[in-house]
Scaffold this motif. Structure first.
Motif, PDB file in Angstrom:
ATOM      1  N   LYS A  95      17.060  -7.608 -40.821  1.00  0.00           N
ATOM      2  CA  LYS A  95      17.729  -8.030 -39.090  1.00  0.00           C
ATOM      3  C   LYS A  95      18.157  -8.458 -38.756  1.00  0.00           C
ATOM      4  CE  LYS A  95      12.662  -7.121 -36.772  1.00  0.00           C
ATOM      5  NZ  LYS A  95      11.347  -7.146 -35.955  1.00  0.00           N
ATOM      6  N   THR A  96      19.746  -7.967 -38.679  1.00  0.00           N
ATOM      7  CA  THR A  96      20.856  -8.637 -38.575  1.00  0.00           C
ATOM      8  C   THR A  96      21.221  -8.878 -36.727  1.00  0.00           C
ATOM      9  OG1 THR A  96      22.402  -6.815 -38.572  1.00  0.00           O
ATOM     10  CG2 THR A  96      21.428  -8.250 -40.837  1.00  0.00           C
ATOM     11  N   ALA A 100      17.561  -9.537 -32.212  1.00  0.00           N
ATOM     12  CA  ALA A 100      16.063  -9.066 -32.717  1.00  0.00           C
ATOM     13  C   ALA A 100      15.662 -10.203 -32.368  1.00  0.00           C
ATOM     14  CB  ALA A 100      16.104  -8.851 -34.067  1.00  0.00           C
ATOM     15  N   VAL A 101      16.095 -11.588 -31.841  1.00  0.00           N
ATOM     16  CA  VAL A 101      16.353 -13.307 -32.100  1.00  0.00           C
ATOM     17  C   VAL A 101      14.459 -13.094 -30.857  1.00  0.00           C
ATOM     18  CG1 VAL A 101      16.903 -14.357 -30.408  1.00  0.00           C
ATOM     19  CG2 VAL A 101      15.390 -15.510 -32.197  1.00  0.00           C
ATOM     20  N   ARG A 102      14.735 -11.714 -29.016  1.00  0.00           N
ATOM     21  CA  ARG A 102      13.827 -11.653 -28.568  1.00  0.00           C
ATOM     22  C   ARG A 102      12.152 -11.641 -29.088  1.00  0.00           C
ATOM     23  NH1 ARG A 102      17.227 -12.204 -23.969  1.00  0.00           N
ATOM     24  NH2 ARG A 102      19.270 -11.481 -24.177  1.00  0.00           N
ATOM     25  N   GLU A 103      12.173 -10.717 -30.201  1.00  0.00           N
ATOM     26  CA  GLU A 103      10.241  -9.938 -30.783  1.00  0.00           C
ATOM     27  C   GLU A 103      10.162 -11.631 -31.259  1.00  0.00           C
ATOM     28  OE1 GLU A 103      10.564  -7.561 -34.204  1.00  0.00           O
ATOM     29  OE2 GLU A 103      12.510  -5.999 -32.955  1.00  0.00           O
ATOM     30  N   MET A 104      10.308 -12.964 -31.160  1.00  0.00           N
ATOM     31  CA  MET A 104       9.794 -13.865 -32.012  1.00  0.00           C
ATOM     32  C   MET A 104       9.286 -14.818 -30.242  1.00  0.00           C
ATOM     33  SD  MET A 104      12.170 -15.779 -33.990  1.00  0.00           S
ATOM     34  CE  MET A 104      12.588 -14.869 -36.354  1.00  0.00           C
ATOM     35  N   GLN A 105       9.484 -14.045 -29.135  1.00  0.00           N
ATOM     36  CA  GLN A 105       9.559 -15.075 -27.818  1.00  0.00           C
ATOM     37  C   GLN A 105       7.857 -14.613 -27.784  1.00  0.00           C
ATOM     38  OE1 GLN A 105      11.690 -17.055 -26.728  1.00  0.00           O
ATOM     39  NE2 GLN A 105      13.123 -16.908 -28.264  1.00  0.00           N
ATOM     40  N   ASP A 106       7.325 -13.332 -28.065  1.00  0.00           N
ATOM     41  CA  ASP A 106       6.091 -13.039 -27.820  1.00  0.00           C
ATOM     42  C   ASP A 106       4.976 -14.320 -28.117  1.00  0.00           C
ATOM     43  OD1 ASP A 106       6.778 -10.927 -26.614  1.00  0.00           O
ATOM     44  OD2 ASP A 106       6.486  -9.481 -28.415  1.00  0.00           O
ATOM     45  N   ASP A 107       5.045 -15.221 -29.061  1.00  0.00           N
ATOM     46  CA  ASP A 107       5.081 -15.715 -30.021  1.00  0.00           C
ATOM     47  C   ASP A 107       5.419 -16.946 -30.555  1.00  0.00           C
ATOM     48  OD1 ASP A 107       2.731 -17.410 -31.032  1.00  0.00           O
ATOM     49  OD2 ASP A 107       1.590 -15.361 -32.343  1.00  0.00           O
ATOM     50  N   PRO A 108       6.585 -17.565 -29.862  1.00  0.00           N
ATOM     51  CA  PRO A 108       7.047 -19.104 -30.286  1.00  0.00           C
ATOM     52  C   PRO A 108       6.652 -20.078 -31.352  1.00  0.00           C
ATOM     53  CG  PRO A 108       6.710 -18.853 -27.970  1.00  0.00           C
ATOM     54  CD  PRO A 108       5.609 -17.859 -28.593  1.00  0.00           C
ATOM     55  N   GLU A 109       5.114 -20.454 -31.077  1.00  0.00           N
ATOM     56  CA  GLU A 109       4.468 -20.997 -31.596  1.00  0.00           C
ATOM     57  C   GLU A 109       4.487 -20.689 -33.426  1.00  0.00           C
ATOM     58  OE1 GLU A 109       3.367 -23.965 -30.934  1.00  0.00           O
ATOM     59  OE2 GLU A 109       5.096 -23.756 -28.632  1.00  0.00           O
ATOM     60  N   ALA A 118      11.697 -27.215 -35.218  1.00  0.00           N
ATOM     61  CA  ALA A 118      11.401 -27.826 -35.307  1.00  0.00           C
ATOM     62  C   ALA A 118      11.480 -28.185 -33.863  1.00  0.00           C
ATOM     63  CB  ALA A 118      12.695 -29.441 -35.365  1.00  0.00           C
ATOM     64  N   ARG A 119      11.987 -27.895 -32.314  1.00  0.00           N
ATOM     65  CA  ARG A 119      12.991 -27.826 -31.320  1.00  0.00           C
ATOM     66  C   ARG A 119      12.316 -26.615 -30.700  1.00  0.00           C
ATOM     67  NH1 ARG A 119      12.954 -30.661 -27.086  1.00  0.00           N
ATOM     68  NH2 ARG A 119      13.272 -29.865 -25.124  1.00  0.00           N
ATOM     69  N   SER A 120      12.858 -25.881 -31.042  1.00  0.00           N
ATOM     70  CA  SER A 120      12.132 -24.267 -30.243  1.00  0.00           C
ATOM     71  C   SER A 120      13.107 -23.217 -30.664  1.00  0.00           C
ATOM     72  CB  SER A 120      12.475 -24.153 -28.215  1.00  0.00           C
ATOM     73  OG  SER A 120      13.711 -24.215 -27.919  1.00  0.00           O
ATOM     74  N   ILE A 121      12.014 -21.477 -30.672  1.00  0.00           N
ATOM     75  CA  ILE A 121      13.102 -21.043 -31.148  1.00  0.00           C
ATOM     76  C   ILE A 121      14.281 -20.282 -29.526  1.00  0.00           C
ATOM     77  CG2 ILE A 121      13.000 -18.175 -31.037  1.00  0.00           C
ATOM     78  CD1 ILE A 121      11.093 -19.873 -32.673  1.00  0.00           C
ATOM     79  N   PRO A 122      15.835 -20.638 -30.637  1.00  0.00           N
ATOM     80  CA  PRO A 122      17.064 -20.213 -28.899  1.00  0.00           C
ATOM     81  C   PRO A 122      16.563 -18.948 -29.047  1.00  0.00           C
ATOM     82  CG  PRO A 122      17.504 -19.711 -31.438  1.00  0.00           C
ATOM     83  CD  PRO A 122      15.904 -20.322 -31.880  1.00  0.00           C
ATOM     84  N   SER A 123      17.123 -18.023 -27.684  1.00  0.00           N
ATOM     85  CA  SER A 123      17.989 -17.268 -26.923  1.00  0.00           C
ATOM     86  C   SER A 123      18.477 -16.516 -27.638  1.00  0.00           C
ATOM     87  CB  SER A 123      17.988 -17.695 -25.312  1.00  0.00           C
ATOM     88  OG  SER A 123      19.335 -18.157 -25.662  1.00  0.00           O
ATOM     89  N   ALA A 124      18.778 -15.241 -27.333  1.00  0.00           N
ATOM     90  CA  ALA A 124      19.873 -14.481 -27.786  1.00  0.00           C
ATOM     91  C   ALA A 124      21.042 -14.592 -27.540  1.00  0.00           C
ATOM     92  CB  ALA A 124      19.574 -12.731 -27.761  1.00  0.00           C
ATOM     93  N   GLU A 125      21.138 -15.534 -27.250  1.00  0.00           N
ATOM     94  CA  GLU A 125      22.981 -15.815 -26.416  1.00  0.00           C
ATOM     95  C   GLU A 125      22.815 -16.877 -26.562  1.00  0.00           C
ATOM     96  OE1 GLU A 125      20.967 -12.908 -23.341  1.00  0.00           O
ATOM     97  OE2 GLU A 125      20.574 -14.583 -24.112  1.00  0.00           O
ATOM     98  N   THR A 126      22.020 -17.518 -26.910  1.00  0.00           N
ATOM     99  CA  THR A 126      22.411 -19.170 -27.581  1.00  0.00           C
ATOM    100  C   THR A 126      22.660 -18.855 -29.102  1.00  0.00           C
ATOM    101  OG1 THR A 126      20.683 -20.387 -26.322  1.00  0.00           O
ATOM    102  CG2 THR A 126      21.448 -21.995 -28.375  1.00  0.00           C
ATOM    103  N   LEU A 127      21.716 -18.493 -30.004  1.00  0.00           N
ATOM    104  CA  LEU A 127      21.859 -18.273 -31.279  1.00  0.00           C
ATOM    105  C   LEU A 127      23.244 -17.382 -31.071  1.00  0.00           C
ATOM    106  CD1 LEU A 127      20.650 -18.226 -33.745  1.00  0.00           C
ATOM    107  CD2 LEU A 127      19.893 -14.913 -33.106  1.00  0.00           C
ATOM    108  N   ARG A 128      24.216 -16.254 -31.020  1.00  0.00           N
ATOM    109  CA  ARG A 128      25.507 -16.230 -31.386  1.00  0.00           C
ATOM    110  C   ARG A 128      26.084 -17.527 -30.240  1.00  0.00           C
ATOM    111  NH1 ARG A 128      27.099 -11.013 -30.610  1.00  0.00           N
ATOM    112  NH2 ARG A 128      26.036 -10.268 -29.965  1.00  0.00           N
ATOM    113  N   GLN A 129      26.095 -17.519 -29.638  1.00  0.00           N
ATOM    114  CA  GLN A 129      26.831 -19.168 -29.022  1.00  0.00           C
ATOM    115  C   GLN A 129      27.071 -20.047 -30.511  1.00  0.00           C
ATOM    116  OE1 GLN A 129      26.633 -20.036 -25.373  1.00  0.00           O
ATOM    117  NE2 GLN A 129      26.448 -18.231 -24.579  1.00  0.00           N
TER     118      GLN A 129
END
Length: 479
Positions: A95-96, A100-109, A118-129
């Motif tokens: 996946k590019t 697609a990072v939103r799929e990780m939000q169902d089980d971020p742990e 270390a911190r958290s899974i970024p949102s799609a908007e944060t990942l792009r920026q």
């Protein structure tokens, strides 16, 4: 008689209906399947635990985390290492797109634990920026981390039977038509896109270097600097002698000089110079060639070697002249493969520069093996879905292609390790295709539970790849 006939027909109809009911009652009915939701942690991409374990043994993430984060950025508490780890996790799933990072939000742990975030899974908007902010500034660190990954896991590209490690350099167009992305222009394939150059090492096809280029850029432009970088990285990965193979687009004295000064072996497809007509080559080999073959009626093949002086300039500016070997294969056809006579004789001239002492047939056969890199191109563009790059900014797409080096080699290492435990196969497999690795090892489902301060990932007995998964996990990720 009429009443008796009606009565008999009624009895016969009643008997037939009872027989049908009896047959239906004896047949086994298909059980009904019901779909329900559950709170159990059923993870699909279980193979990301192997990816995270392999990345955790290098200093790449630590070096990226040391980059100062601008407080004006969105989510400044998420470090660059977590951003790059997240995107590598997406690439390893084929996946590019940033969405697609939103799929990780169902089980971020799970994804944090698997990839070592270390911190958290970024949102799609944060990942792009954040990918836009990083750009291609981390290219030296990514290339260095790729070399360290080979050393950390004890993986070395395999050599040929003669002892040389092949390194194939080639340009592959990427179709990005009907887009307005920076750098997209007309390629030599006839569509709009990019024309990156790739460098693979070993018979497995590990990716050692890559560079994103505009679609209209000539393949030789910028190649000398790329060739020097590839040689440096290749020597860092293996101590064995290198065999560089390049096609006719990179037939230049500057490239030959770099290879000669480096001391590497090479086979480079040669272009006919001005004044070199095909008819002149044919008349020359007809008089002096000793290896003449007739594979069929109407077809003659001349194979041999000649020598020519080549002048090049060293890195210190010194002019040198060397007599270099040219291997040729001249094909003369007077009839086609169906036996039809040709009005004019068809002449095909193939020549190669080389400094090897092999036989002519070995040189030609080895260059034909260079075509296998087209398969590696296909796995990157199709299996990993990297052809249509996700961003409109050229620097961000450069970063995506550079991270592809890490993700591609991770998948290749996992695939080669899984060959040690082969599921039931009908034919011998020498290299595991990336699509097979993603589908059967990365996207392997498991049941995750936590008990007694331990996280258990249970693999189902119905999956035949569970033994290959365990073999690979023990080799790369187990502590």
């Amino acid at each position: 008689m009429r009443l008796w006939h009606q009565t008999g027909a009624k009895k016969q109809k009643l008997w037939y209906s009872k027989d049908i009911r009896r047959r239906r009652s004896n047949t086994t009915q298909k059980p009904q399947i019901k779909v329900v939701f559950t709170n159990e942690r059923l993870i699909t991409p279980s193979g990301l635990t192997i990816v995270g374990g392999m990345l955790g043994k290098s200093d790449f993430v630590k070096q990226c985390n040391r980059i100062p984060v601008d407080k004006k950025r969105s989510e400044p508490q998420i470090k660059d290492g977590d951003i790059l780890l997240t995107y590598i996790g997406l690439l390893c799933q084929g996946k590019t797109e940033f969405e697609a990072v939103r799929e990780m939000q169902d089980d971020p742990e799970y994804y944090k634990y698997a990839l070592g975030i270390a911190r958290s899974i970024p949102s799609a908007e944060t990942l792009r920026q954040r990918m836009d902010d990083i750009g291609s500034t981390t290219r030296p660190k990514i290339l260095k981390a790729n070399v360290e990954m080979f050393r950390a896991h004890g993986v070395e590209p395999s050599a040929l039977q003669s002892g040389e490690v092949p390194a194939d350099i080639d340009v592959t167009p990427m179709d990005n038509s009907k887009t307005h992305k920076a750098g997209v222009s007309r390629t030599y394939k006839g569509f709009d896109g990019y024309a990156p150059i790739m460098a693979y090492i070993g018979r497995e096809g590990f990716l050692v270097d890559t560079e994103l280029r505009e679609g209209s850029q000539h393949c030789q432009k910028g190649t000398p600097a790329f060739l020097k970088e590839t040689l440096r990285l290749s020597h860092s990965i293996t101590d064995k002698p290198l065999l560089i193979r390049m096609d006719s687009g990179n037939d230049a004295k500057e490239n030959l000089g770099i290879l000669l000064e480096d001391g590497s072996w090479f086979i480079v497809k040669r272009n006919l110079r001005r004044g070199e007509a095909k008819a002149d080559w044919l008349s020359c080999v007809q008089s002096c060639c000793k290896d003449i073959r007739h594979p069929r009626e109407g077809k003659t093949v001349y194979v041999g070697s000649s020598w020519k002086e080549v002048e090049y300039v060293t890195g210190e500016g010194e002019h040198k002249t060397i007599c270099m070997r040219i291997v040729y294969e001249i094909i003369e056809r007077t009839t086609d493969k169906r036996g039809q006579l040709l009005l004019e004789t068809d002449v095909e001239v193939n020549t190669w520069w080389t400094n090897l002492g092999w036989t002519d047939d070995q040189i030609i056969e080895s260059y034909h093996a260079h075509g296998e890199c087209e398969q590696f191109h296909s796995e990157i563009k199709t299996d990993m879905d990297v052809e249509r790059l996700p961003s409109g900014k050229f620097a961000t797409n450069e970063l995506v292609l550079e991270l592809t080096i890490i993700a591609y080699n991770l998948l290749r290492m996992i695939g080669q390790e899984s060959l040690k435990h082969k599921p039931d196969q009908k034919k011998r497999v020498k290299r595991r295709r990336i699509r097979t690795v993603i589908g059967n090892l990365i996207l392997l489902a498991s049941h995750v539970t936590t008990h007694a301060r331990q996280t258990l990932m249970a693999l189902g007995r119905s999956n035949t790849w569970r033994f290959a998964f365990m073999q690979t996990w023990t080799r790369f990720a187990a502590t």
